[in-house]
Write an enzyme that holds these catalytic residues in place. Structure first.
Site, PDB file in Angstrom:
ATOM      1  N   GLU A   1    -149.193 -12.823  12.030  1.00  0.00           N
ATOM      2  CA  GLU A   1    -147.936 -12.749  12.342  1.00  0.00           C
ATOM      3  C   GLU A   1    -147.255 -13.023  10.885  1.00  0.00           C
ATOM      4  OE1 GLU A   1    -149.196 -16.886  13.823  1.00  0.00           O
ATOM      5  OE2 GLU A   1    -147.111 -17.674  13.155  1.00  0.00           O
TER       6      GLU A   1
ATOM      7  N   LYS B   1    -144.973 -14.316   7.850  1.00  0.00           N
ATOM      8  CA  LYS B   1    -144.968 -15.573   7.156  1.00  0.00           C
ATOM      9  C   LYS B   1    -143.301 -15.735   6.878  1.00  0.00           C
ATOM     10  CE  LYS B   1    -146.550 -18.790   3.757  1.00  0.00           C
ATOM     11  NZ  LYS B   1    -145.260 -19.042   3.190  1.00  0.00           N
TER      12      LYS B   1
ATOM     13  N   ASP C   1    -139.895 -16.700   5.570  1.00  0.00           N
ATOM     14  CA  ASP C   1    -139.326 -17.386   4.565  1.00  0.00           C
ATOM     15  C   ASP C   1    -138.177 -18.232   4.573  1.00  0.00           C
ATOM     16  OD1 ASP C   1    -139.516 -18.205   1.833  1.00  0.00           O
ATOM     17  OD2 ASP C   1    -138.684 -16.180   1.040  1.00  0.00           O
TER      18      ASP C   1
ATOM     19  N   TYR D   1    -144.379 -21.580  15.640  1.00  0.00           N
ATOM     20  CA  TYR D   1    -145.453 -21.225  15.231  1.00  0.00           C
ATOM     21  C   TYR D   1    -146.728 -22.046  15.190  1.00  0.00           C
ATOM     22  CZ  TYR D   1    -143.883 -22.395  10.534  1.00  0.00           C
ATOM     23  OH  TYR D   1    -143.490 -23.139   9.395  1.00  0.00           O
TER      24      TYR D   1
ATOM     25  N   LYS E   1    -149.844 -12.966   1.076  1.00  0.00           N
ATOM     26  CA  LYS E   1    -148.454 -12.840   0.537  1.00  0.00           C
ATOM     27  C   LYS E   1    -148.283 -11.324   0.051  1.00  0.00           C
ATOM     28  CE  LYS E   1    -146.219 -16.057  -0.346  1.00  0.00           C
ATOM     29  NZ  LYS E   1    -146.440 -17.044  -1.398  1.00  0.00           N
TER      30      LYS E   1
ATOM     31  N   CYS F   1    -113.310 -12.130 -24.287  1.00  0.00           N
ATOM     32  CA  CYS F   1    -113.491 -12.273 -22.848  1.00  0.00           C
ATOM     33  C   CYS F   1    -113.020 -11.140 -22.004  1.00  0.00           C
ATOM     34  CB  CYS F   1    -112.829 -13.767 -22.880  1.00  0.00           C
ATOM     35  SG  CYS F   1    -112.738 -13.902 -20.711  1.00  0.00           S
TER      36      CYS F   1
ATOM     37  N   CYS G   1    -109.748 -12.775 -19.938  1.00  0.00           N
ATOM     38  CA  CYS G   1    -108.354 -13.034 -20.725  1.00  0.00           C
ATOM     39  C   CYS G   1    -108.230 -12.388 -22.258  1.00  0.00           C
ATOM     40  CB  CYS G   1    -108.343 -14.342 -20.834  1.00  0.00           C
ATOM     41  SG  CYS G   1    -109.497 -15.287 -22.059  1.00  0.00           S
TER      42      CYS G   1
ATOM     43  N   CYS H   1    -116.062 -17.931 -23.674  1.00  0.00           N
ATOM     44  CA  CYS H   1    -114.655 -17.672 -24.047  1.00  0.00           C
ATOM     45  C   CYS H   1    -114.080 -18.526 -24.661  1.00  0.00           C
ATOM     46  CB  CYS H   1    -113.936 -17.230 -22.724  1.00  0.00           C
ATOM     47  SG  CYS H   1    -112.426 -17.174 -22.694  1.00  0.00           S
TER      48      CYS H   1
ATOM     49  N   CYS I   1    -107.711 -18.535 -19.939  1.00  0.00           N
ATOM     50  CA  CYS I   1    -108.412 -17.787 -19.092  1.00  0.00           C
ATOM     51  C   CYS I   1    -108.511 -18.127 -17.700  1.00  0.00           C
ATOM     52  CB  CYS I   1    -109.719 -18.177 -19.794  1.00  0.00           C
ATOM     53  SG  CYS I   1    -110.994 -16.894 -19.084  1.00  0.00           S
TER      54      CYS I   1
END
Ligand code: IVH
Length: 701
Positions: free
Chosen positions: A126, A128, A130, A237, A325, A419, A422, A443, A449
């Site tokens: 079945e 697995k 996550d 499960y 896995k 930046c 800005c 920045c 900014c």
């Protein structure tokens, strides 16, 4: 046991009586269980007692006094989750990664059971899931408790939250065992995850890295209403405590769960050999991208419960099951662009924009690049064909370029030095310890900014800066979002804009005539501010309260500071002047110079000056008992941070030194004070406790 009276039918006096009696009983059983290791009732009966005790308390809240047992579970503070002891531990699974190991697993099981060649052995396969595992306890078919896995032996009580998951029945159908602990995975679908992150982004909240984190964050909410607003799902499960087994195989157990109304995964099948398991694994892997939820492998379990029993456990994992896995999936695609994002603290982070590619079950069009050095080290160039790998997180990482596929015109990537939000200079600080540049480029346009603006504005209005009452974090967020305040000077034009009808705060939700008037008064009251607070409010990197005071003391006027700082290019006399100030080193001096070198900050400072009068540094209390003295703090302070203590000392007119010498007038010693305290007593320096120190509060100027 006599069937207890329905709680609704209890009078207040009856409830109080029964609550007290149950409390005594529970305490007795707790003692027998925990201290004497000799319980006299079953766990189920114990749970029933607790259940009833809590239900009575919920219906008669006046019984929920601080010494109620409901407040004592796991000695956790009331706002945290109560702990739940798993009666049957929630164990983990061993991992395998390739076909050979599948054959080994089957061979190992057969050998352990002494199965002859050709003797059949059924094993389930079945997905697995996550997500995060959860144990649901049903008694007489009713959901009575839900707990997270925790450390496998003790988890958190998330009953209220699990009740909001629509897919999980509050009452089971059919004829379930009296006591049934169902175990399974709580997860979030890809679609719901994406929608949640969009919402998080819109409301300025932190994004979740992957559906698993989102599911965990949603389930472990103190407010069940939040859990309810986040769509969660569940697959059953496995099981923990169970009064009678409704079946004798894994397959049939899951079928029974299904018949009780529990959601189970439809992809579970029965296999009879390693080859069949591997074929099933390949099939599930091929479906992975289309499932709509994250899976990270395939779980194999010996089907017969009798055989499971014989196989048992090795350390914390069953010998009868294992997880095959999926490998961290890799893919290749083309890097189209590198986007630079600016965080709330001004950090520039690169994000790779990719030609969309399916990796690890999701379509990726972004990838992380970590930082500037990483891009240089791997020599990743725009237009390169790159290998990406996804290891659980939604955003995969770039492993590196495939050099054979590089086109001739691909140029090394130049990380921006300004930046992107800005236009201010973005700099990398030198770590004074290593002499190397920090990984992160920041920045310097902190006042202008947009990316940093909200955090800066909050700092600006905060208690030790401008201290504008009625302008807390939340209001600043709102005002910023609605365009009422963009930079700090805008705060001071609010009253005038309201008067001229340009804005209408009074009509805003949560505002009224009075609160607007109070806010305006608070703003007007701060039109004049002591220099040290003004400097601190600017949010210059590394300039906290103490450094702000140092600068204020040294320069006396803002103009003098500004003039020197503007002239403080590297190697200049002005730079040396700042650098040589007591307590200020190269890193701070550089941050100050960078801040004042930025034209955009200058503009805001000019605008601010039209609104605010800077007055001399807060008069230091010359009458305080420690004025003019040199103080050393040692040991750990429990009521304030070192920085706060230092700032307070300075407000009291004292100087703070790092080590005890003949010049020391006073030592403030917290718990754990060591050599400095010894030195103080050797030199006969007066020593006081943190408690005594706090008594000086309120005497600051
Ligand atoms: S069976 C005694 N089946 O994987 C074994 N676990 O790595 C009980 N998980 O903690 C676990 N999908 O959170 C089992 N179909 C599945 C699963 C599954 C996900 C998780 C579970 C467990 C972890 C072990």
């Amino acid at each position: 046991m006599k069937k207890p009276a329905p709680i609704e039918s209890l009078s207040a006096a009856e409830a109080r009586h029964e609550h007290a009696r149950l409390g005594e009983e529970i305490v007795t059983h707790d003692r027998r269980y925990y201290a004497e290791d000799a319980p006299t009732i079953s766990d189920a009966d114990y749970d029933a007692l607790r259940q009833r005790y809590e239900a009575i308390e919920a219906a008669f809240p006046e019984l929920a006094t601080p010494d109620s047992l409901t407040k004592k579970i796991g000695a956790a503070p009331s706002e945290k989750f109560a702990k739940v002891r798993h009666r049957v531990p929630m164990l983990s699974l061993g991992n395998i990664f390739d076909d050979e190991e599948v054959a080994d697993f089957v061979a190992r099981v057969r050998r352990f059971l002494g199965l002859k060649e050709g003797a059949p052995l059924a094993i389930t396969a079945e997905p697995k899931i996550d997500g995060l595992s959860c144990s649901l306890r049903f008694e007489s078919g009713k959901l009575v408790q839900a707990a997270t896995r925790g450390d496998g032996y003790e988890g958190e009580d998330v009953t209220a939250n699990v009740r909001t998951i629509g897919e999980i029945p509050k009452a089971l159908k059919g004829t379930p065992p009296d006591i049934l602990e169902v175990r399974g995975e709580v997860y979030m679908t890809h679609a719901d995850f994406a929608a949640l992150n969009t919402r998080q982004k819109e409301t300025g909240k932190t994004l979740f890295a992957n559906p698993r984190n989102a599911a965990a964050g949603s389930l472990r909410q103190l407010d069940p209403a939040i859990t309810a607003s986040r769509p969660l799902h569940f697959f059953a499960y496995a099981w923990g405590e169970i009064s009678t087994l409704p079946a004798s195989t894994q397959m049939d157990m899951i079928a029974a769960f299904k018949s009780f109304g529990l959601p189970v995964n439809p992809l579970m099948v029965l296999c009879h050999s390693a080859e069949e398991l591997i074929a099933r694994y390949r099939h599930i892997e091929s479906l992975r991208a289309r499932l709509g939820y994250d899976i990270d492998g395939v779980v194999y379990k010996v089907d017969s419960l009798a055989l499971q029993n014989r196989l048992g456990f090795v350390s914390r994992a069953p010998r009868w099951a294992t997880a095959h896995k999926f490998p961290a999936e890799k893919a290749t695609t083309v890097l189209r662009a590198i986007e630079i994002n600016v965080g709330r603290t001004g950090a520039l982070t690169p994000l790779a924009k990719l030609d969309p590619v399916t990796v690890g079950g999701v379509v990726a069009s972004n990838a992380t690049l970590h930082n500037e050095d990483e891009i240089a080290r791997k020599d990743i160039r725009i237009g390169d064909t790159v290998t990406v790998q996804r290891a659980g997180d939604v955003i995969p990482q770039i492993l590196g370029p495939i050099l054979e596929k590089r086109t001739k015109d691909a140029k090394p990537y130049q990380f921006p030095e300004t930046c992107p939000i800005c236009g201010s200079a973005a700099v990398r600080e030198i770590d004074p310890k290593t002499g190397e540049a920090e990984a992160v480029r920041r920045c310097t346009g902190s006042l202008v900014c947009r990316a940093q603006a909200v955090e800066r504005l909050k700092h600006f209005a905060s208690r030790n800066a401008f201290d504008i009452e009625g302008l807390g974090d939340e209001r600043i967020e709102q005002f910023f979002r609605d365009g009422l305040i963009k930079t700090a000077p805008d705060i001071f034009t609010l009253p005038d804009r309201e008067r001229r009808g340009l804005i209408n705060l009074k009509e805003r939700e949560g505002f009224g005539e009075l609160s607007v008037r109070n806010l305006f008064n608070a703003i007007i009251a701060r039109r004049s501010l002591p220099l040290n607070r003004f400097i601190y409010a600017l949010g210059i990197r590394h300039v906290g309260e103490t450094n702000a005071r140092r600068l204020a003391r040294h320069f006396e006027t803002f103009e003098a500071l500004r003039r020197t700082a503007q002239a403080a290019s590297e190697g200049s006399d002005a730079r040396a002047e700042i650098n040589n100030m007591e307590g200020i080193g190269e890193v701070v001096a550089e941050a100050i110079a960078d801040f004042f070198a930025e034209k955009r900050n200058e503009e805001v400072l000019d605008a601010l000056h039209k609104q605010v009068t800077v007055v001399p540094m807060e008069a230091v209390a010359s009458t305080s008992p420690v004025a003019g003295k040199t103080i050393v703090f040692t040991g750990s302070l429990e009521r304030m941070t070192r920085d706060e203590a230092k700032a307070m000392a300075e407000r009291l007119g004292a100087k703070v030194a790092a080590s005890v010498s003949k010049k020391t007038d006073l030592v403030v010693a917290g718990p754990g004070a060591g050599s400095k305290l010894a030195k103080a007593s050797e030199l006969g320096v007066e020593t006081i406790s943190e408690e005594d120190w706090l008594k000086l509060k309120g005497q600051e100027g």
